[in-house]
Write an enzyme that holds these catalytic residues in place. Sequence first.
Site, mmCIF file in Angstrom:
data_model
loop_
_atom_site.group_PDB
_atom_site.id
_atom_site.type_symbol
_atom_site.label_atom_id
_atom_site.label_comp_id
_atom_site.label_asym_id
_atom_site.label_seq_id
_atom_site.Cartn_x
_atom_site.Cartn_y
_atom_site.Cartn_z
ATOM 1 N N GLU A 191 0.863 -1.184 0.000
ATOM 2 C CA GLU A 191 0.000 0.000 0.000
ATOM 3 C C GLU A 191 0.896 1.229 0.000
ATOM 4 O O GLU A 191 1.841 1.323 0.787
ATOM 5 C CB GLU A 191 -0.904 0.000 1.225
ATOM 6 C CG GLU A 191 -1.780 1.236 1.372
ATOM 7 C CD GLU A 191 -2.689 1.175 2.596
ATOM 8 O OE1 GLU A 191 -3.107 0.049 2.966
ATOM 9 O OE2 GLU A 191 -2.966 2.234 3.201
ATOM 10 N N GLU A 223 -2.621 11.334 3.399
ATOM 11 C CA GLU A 223 -3.682 11.145 4.378
ATOM 12 C C GLU A 223 -3.656 12.337 5.327
ATOM 13 O O GLU A 223 -2.592 12.837 5.688
ATOM 14 C CB GLU A 223 -3.487 9.860 5.181
ATOM 15 C CG GLU A 223 -3.617 8.591 4.371
ATOM 16 C CD GLU A 223 -3.469 7.359 5.254
ATOM 17 O OE1 GLU A 223 -4.496 6.768 5.603
ATOM 18 O OE2 GLU A 223 -2.320 7.022 5.584
#
Length: 432
Positions: free
Chosen positions: A180, A185
């Site tokens: 990932e 974020e």
Amino acid sequence: MDSPRLPRRLLLSVVSFLALASLSTGLTQGASASAADRAADSTARPAATARPAKAAAVTFSDEFDGAAGSAVNGSKWQIETGDNVNNHERQYYTAGNSNAALDGQGHLVITARRENPNNYQCWYGRCEYTSARLNTSGKFTTTYGRVEARMKVPRGQGMWPAFWMLGNDIGQVGWPNSGEIDIMENVGFEPSTVHGTLHGPGYSGSGGIGAGYSLPGGQAFADAYHTFAVDWSPNAITWSVDGTVYQRRTPADLGGRQWVFNKPFFVILNLAVGGYWPGDPDGSTSFPQQLLVDYVRVSTDGGQPAGGAITGVGGKCVDVAGGNNANGTAVQLYDCNGSAAQQWSVGSDGTIRALGKCLDVASGGTADGTLVQLWDCNGSAAQQWAVPAARDIVNPQADKCLDATGGSSANGTRLQIWTCTGAANQKWTVTR
């Protein structure tokens, strides 16, 4: 700063896509598109820049142009639905344009609302919030390149917008073995900071490898649009915000653990509400909240060698038919025109690449006459090529040469592998 969270794993609606085996399909021969390279962003950048100083071939782009209220382009994105117990998120991801729609001004708007109009059920009971999550699985993947988005994030306790990627083999190997790459974020209790993180086997969840980037002077990311990007090349990933690099990761950062980032990944956009990391909304959180996306672009300038033409019989160029980077696109001869479809890089890893994908022997074949095509770079022997001084281009697995079918130099002549004969239709000049 490592992201202190559990995995944001895919919902079931996408895993079924990933469990399907890839099928090699030849596309109809066609004329190459005219030059369509996007020039590199000319905005002044600091000396440590995330973008190489060469033109980029854009392999995926969504500018989100369209009528206000319309849904996203279904040929580029699929919309996931359901809740997410893995992180104890509070939202239900809805279908259609209920929570993800264009605003008519060139933006995608992902909206989180405190509502439940259809009695959605979540892991904790009746859902309290709705939102949206989009991905390109089954529609677009990339191996290496620059992956970027210009976005304006929401604000408030419990908000968790993300722009990220997952390994396309997640349906076969599971998470975190798939890998990932979190490009951006943000959690609402850190309005001035975003995070970029890698997750893989032995370094997932709160043990991810990453760092944070904070705006100066207490500015909030929700106050304006910012560009978030990774520049990704073999064994290296670099993160930047508005062109300023803030971290670079290589296998040396993993302490001997496996680097799982030299393979195809797909792109994800979502706005979560609540969860272990951001915490749940509270009385200070206003709704609705919106993640505004100006564009998402993927281009080939992520640290690969600069591309050049490969010319063969009749002075024609090796060309990706129609300038299309879909898996299975025909590779052919065509009049040299300088387009991105004719820019090939010969990598130290044995691959030959254009438009972000690899020159590939269809289905891994070894027989005379097996066609070559464009395909996701996957490290297989079907994508390994030797380019000796004799001007042959050889696939060692088959021990055969790249060959213009029938010795023809006509536009649209398909390329194949064939027993090496030394003929003119097997001689190539590679511009490096």
